[in-house]
Design a protein around this motif. Sequence first.
Motif, PDB file in Angstrom:
ATOM      1  N   LEU B  11       0.835  -1.201   0.000  1.00 15.62           N
ATOM      2  CA  LEU B  11       0.000   0.000   0.000  1.00 15.62           C
ATOM      3  C   LEU B  11       0.877   1.262   0.000  1.00 15.62           C
ATOM      4  O   LEU B  11       0.552   2.243  -0.669  1.00 15.62           O
ATOM      5  N   THR B  12       1.988   1.215   0.728  1.00 15.97           N
ATOM      6  CA  THR B  12       2.906   2.362   0.742  1.00 15.97           C
ATOM      7  C   THR B  12       3.453   2.610  -0.667  1.00 15.97           C
ATOM      8  O   THR B  12       3.585   3.762  -1.094  1.00 15.97           O
ATOM      9  N   THR B  13       3.734   1.518  -1.391  1.00 12.44           N
ATOM     10  CA  THR B  13       4.200   1.670  -2.773  1.00 12.44           C
ATOM     11  C   THR B  13       3.148   2.404  -3.602  1.00 12.44           C
ATOM     12  O   THR B  13       3.453   3.316  -4.368  1.00 12.44           O
ATOM     13  N   VAL B  14       1.891   2.000  -3.432  1.00 10.00           N
ATOM     14  CA  VAL B  14       0.806   2.662  -4.168  1.00 10.00           C
ATOM     15  C   VAL B  14       0.743   4.146  -3.775  1.00 10.00           C
ATOM     16  O   VAL B  14       0.631   5.019  -4.647  1.00 10.00           O
ATOM     17  N   PHE B  15       0.839   4.424  -2.480  1.00 11.85           N
ATOM     18  CA  PHE B  15       0.812   5.816  -1.998  1.00 11.85           C
ATOM     19  C   PHE B  15       1.920   6.623  -2.682  1.00 11.85           C
ATOM     20  O   PHE B  15       1.688   7.710  -3.196  1.00 11.85           O
ATOM     21  N   ASN B  16       3.141   6.070  -2.680  1.00 13.40           N
ATOM     22  CA  ASN B  16       4.278   6.798  -3.250  1.00 13.40           C
ATOM     23  C   ASN B  16       4.098   7.042  -4.743  1.00 13.40           C
ATOM     24  O   ASN B  16       4.400   8.127  -5.249  1.00 13.40           O
ATOM     25  N   LYS B  17       3.576   6.041  -5.428  1.00 12.16           N
ATOM     26  CA  LYS B  17       3.358   6.205  -6.869  1.00 12.16           C
ATOM     27  C   LYS B  17       2.253   7.232  -7.128  1.00 12.16           C
ATOM     28  O   LYS B  17       2.314   7.991  -8.097  1.00 12.16           O
ATOM     29  N   ASP B  64      -0.788  -2.508  -9.635  1.00 14.96           N
ATOM     30  CA  ASP B  64      -0.480  -2.707  -8.209  1.00 14.96           C
ATOM     31  C   ASP B  64      -1.761  -2.942  -7.408  1.00 14.96           C
ATOM     32  O   ASP B  64      -1.829  -3.829  -6.556  1.00 14.96           O
ATOM     33  N   CYS B  65      -2.784  -2.105  -7.692  1.00 12.92           N
ATOM     34  CA  CYS B  65      -4.046  -2.222  -6.937  1.00 12.92           C
ATOM     35  C   CYS B  65      -4.741  -3.543  -7.248  1.00 12.92           C
ATOM     36  O   CYS B  65      -5.249  -4.214  -6.345  1.00 12.92           O
ATOM     37  N   LEU B  66      -4.742  -3.925  -8.529  1.00  6.81           N
ATOM     38  CA  LEU B  66      -5.402  -5.188  -8.895  1.00  6.81           C
ATOM     39  C   LEU B  66      -4.683  -6.372  -8.236  1.00  6.81           C
ATOM     40  O   LEU B  66      -5.318  -7.324  -7.795  1.00  6.81           O
ATOM     41  N   LYS B  67      -3.365  -6.255  -8.160  1.00 11.65           N
ATOM     42  CA  LYS B  67      -2.591  -7.330  -7.522  1.00 11.65           C
ATOM     43  C   LYS B  67      -2.966  -7.409  -6.029  1.00 11.65           C
ATOM     44  O   LYS B  67      -3.159  -8.506  -5.493  1.00 11.65           O
ATOM     45  N   ILE B  68      -3.073  -6.253  -5.391  1.00 12.70           N
ATOM     46  CA  ILE B  68      -3.454  -6.258  -3.974  1.00 12.70           C
ATOM     47  C   ILE B  68      -4.839  -6.887  -3.809  1.00 12.70           C
ATOM     48  O   ILE B  68      -5.060  -7.717  -2.929  1.00 12.70           O
ATOM     49  N   LEU B  69      -5.786  -6.492  -4.689  1.00 10.61           N
ATOM     50  CA  LEU B  69      -7.147  -7.048  -4.581  1.00 10.61           C
ATOM     51  C   LEU B  69      -7.119  -8.566  -4.744  1.00 10.61           C
ATOM     52  O   LEU B  69      -7.799  -9.292  -4.023  1.00 10.61           O
ATOM     53  N   LEU B  70      -6.294  -9.029  -5.685  1.00 16.31           N
ATOM     54  CA  LEU B  70      -6.232 -10.466  -5.959  1.00 16.31           C
ATOM     55  C   LEU B  70      -5.508 -11.236  -4.858  1.00 16.31           C
ATOM     56  O   LEU B  70      -5.981 -12.269  -4.395  1.00 16.31           O
ATOM     57  N   MET B  71      -4.380 -10.697  -4.428  1.00 12.48           N
ATOM     58  CA  MET B  71      -3.531 -11.451  -3.502  1.00 12.48           C
ATOM     59  C   MET B  71      -3.904 -11.254  -2.041  1.00 12.48           C
ATOM     60  O   MET B  71      -3.742 -12.150  -1.223  1.00 12.48           O
ATOM     61  N   GLU B  72      -4.345 -10.058  -1.704  1.00  6.73           N
ATOM     62  CA  GLU B  72      -4.547  -9.745  -0.278  1.00  6.73           C
ATOM     63  C   GLU B  72      -6.014  -9.775   0.149  1.00  6.73           C
ATOM     64  O   GLU B  72      -6.310  -9.725   1.344  1.00  6.73           O
ATOM     65  N   HIS B  73      -6.923  -9.797  -0.814  1.00  3.16           N
ATOM     66  CA  HIS B  73      -8.353  -9.746  -0.499  1.00  3.16           C
ATOM     67  C   HIS B  73      -8.643  -8.688   0.572  1.00  3.16           C
ATOM     68  O   HIS B  73      -9.157  -9.030   1.638  1.00  3.16           O
ATOM     69  N   VAL B  82      -7.809   0.884  -1.376  1.00  2.00           N
ATOM     70  CA  VAL B  82      -7.390   0.382  -2.687  1.00  2.00           C
ATOM     71  C   VAL B  82      -8.415   0.771  -3.759  1.00  2.00           C
ATOM     72  O   VAL B  82      -8.052   1.217  -4.855  1.00  2.00           O
ATOM     73  N   SER B  83      -9.721   0.628  -3.436  1.00  2.00           N
ATOM     74  CA  SER B  83     -10.729   1.009  -4.447  1.00  2.00           C
ATOM     75  C   SER B  83     -10.659   2.495  -4.741  1.00  2.00           C
ATOM     76  O   SER B  83     -10.802   2.912  -5.886  1.00  2.00           O
ATOM     77  N   ALA B  84     -10.440   3.313  -3.689  1.00  2.00           N
ATOM     78  CA  ALA B  84     -10.357   4.762  -3.906  1.00  2.00           C
ATOM     79  C   ALA B  84      -9.163   5.081  -4.802  1.00  2.00           C
ATOM     80  O   ALA B  84      -9.282   5.871  -5.743  1.00  2.00           O
ATOM     81  N   ALA B  85      -8.020   4.416  -4.548  1.00  2.00           N
ATOM     82  CA  ALA B  85      -6.828   4.667  -5.373  1.00  2.00           C
ATOM     83  C   ALA B  85      -7.114   4.326  -6.834  1.00  2.00           C
ATOM     84  O   ALA B  85      -6.762   5.077  -7.743  1.00  2.00           O
ATOM     85  N   LEU B  86      -7.818   3.192  -7.036  1.00  2.00           N
ATOM     86  CA  LEU B  86      -8.151   2.777  -8.403  1.00  2.00           C
ATOM     87  C   LEU B  86      -9.005   3.815  -9.120  1.00  2.00           C
ATOM     88  O   LEU B  86      -8.851   4.060 -10.319  1.00  2.00           O
ATOM     89  N   LYS B  87      -9.941   4.424  -8.383  1.00  5.29           N
ATOM     90  CA  LYS B  87     -10.811   5.435  -8.985  1.00  5.29           C
ATOM     91  C   LYS B  87     -10.058   6.752  -9.189  1.00  5.29           C
ATOM     92  O   LYS B  87     -10.253   7.434 -10.196  1.00  5.29           O
TER      93      LYS B  87
END
Lengths: 269, 217
Positions: B11-17, B64-73, B82-87
């Motif tokens: 999630l931190t990676t997503v934040f930084n990106k 990255d977000c799709l991977k988190i959704l798939l791997m981390e549920h 994660v959904s907010a980041a995707l939007k």
Amino acid sequence: MKDKKQTVKDNLDIFDFTSDIAVNIKSLNLYYGNFQALKEVSMELKKNEITAMIGPSGCGKSTLLKTLNRMNDLVDGCRIEGSITIGEKDIYAKDIDLSALRKNVGMVFQKPNPFPMSVYDNVAFAPRTFGIRKKAELDEIVETSLKRASIWDELKDRLNKSALGLSGGQQQRLCIARSLAAQPKILLMDEPTSALDPISTGKIEELMSELVKDLTIVIVTHNMQQATRIADRTAFFYLGELVEFADTQTLFTCPADKRTENYITGRFG
Amino acid sequence: MSIRNKYEEELTTVFNKLIAMCRTVEIAIEKSVNSLVHRDTELAGEVIKEDKNVDNLEHEIEQDCLKILLMEHPVASDFRDVSAALKMITDLERIADQAADISEITFQFGEESFIKEPFHIKEMAKLATGMVKDSVQSYINRDLELARSLDRRDDGVDNLFGKIKGELVELIKKDGRNADQAILFMMIAKYIERIADHAVNIGEWVEYAITGYHKIG
């Protein structure tokens, strides 16, 4: 003779499930000796819904499930306060008929537990116990129950074979069929797929979605994805307390209690 | 204590990106408006070229977000984050497109002098850029007040848009030959107004990430 047997069966249908609430639990406290396993639990389980109970091991969810058909009666030192009403009857009332209760409130366990007998005899076990002897009638119940449990096509040619020879997934669906043969109004399921592979799990989840059209299902599960997939509402238990009970989408996207949030996101403690 | 270290890292990676994407988008708006004001077509060309970087960042964050959704549920606030980041990345990508659109219009002004100095456009762009920056900042800092303030700040952008529109209409009435440039300025103002709207959208997703409530419309 036939009339007498029919009366035995009819006498077991003592519950009135016309109301929208199938189970009403009020201020339930349960003690195992000095240990309090459930604390002031109050909840209403709606008819024709799947209610999932989640929480860490030892939180009381399986204990609560067992109180719904009084399986805790057999535990030494188990004491209950409060009330549980099922189908308008207080199931802890002194005059309650336990056979009637267990006919109406079926149970499926974590590990498939077929009786060491044929597929047919497993499914016919409950109806025979309730007095049905006529072969044609039993045949019909066995076929209907196996069909409702989505396993008829797989087993119709093996009805006389031992149930112990079936795969784990088939055994579990057979156990569901065995429960359905008693025509329960409520089905309790204690981690029914935890010992099964994903395909068998999928079949049972699909089956639950079908069955719930006719009955009410309460499932204890450690698999939160399973709860999100199948449950209409989900209850989170912690240390014997019902922390939160909400529709499943709300509970898993926006839980109201921090303890629920911490548990379901894996940030417990 | 968290037992989700891997998830926290992801999630931190997503934040930084997201911060990097936001910064790239802010720079694109600034450059596009500067290229217009200074009639700098070279700079305008850069904005158009660099739009690809934002597209790449959007794709990367999406993956990255799709991977988190798939791997981390993820569930609860994790799921909302994660959904907010995707939007949000869709809005950020649209903002960068609009900056590129502004730069493309810059080329159309040619050598002719402006019918009017674009003061209000600059002012609008400054407000909109601040809104974009704060929208992503509110997500990173989980700042609900800042996220909610965007809707109000959008009114300031809308007022300036109305003002610019009025001025351009007057210029056309005064001299029909002003119409060509007036239309170009009008389009630019509209793009900036849309940029601010996208910042409001992002703010609404931040509110969802924090509270679970998403405003419709």
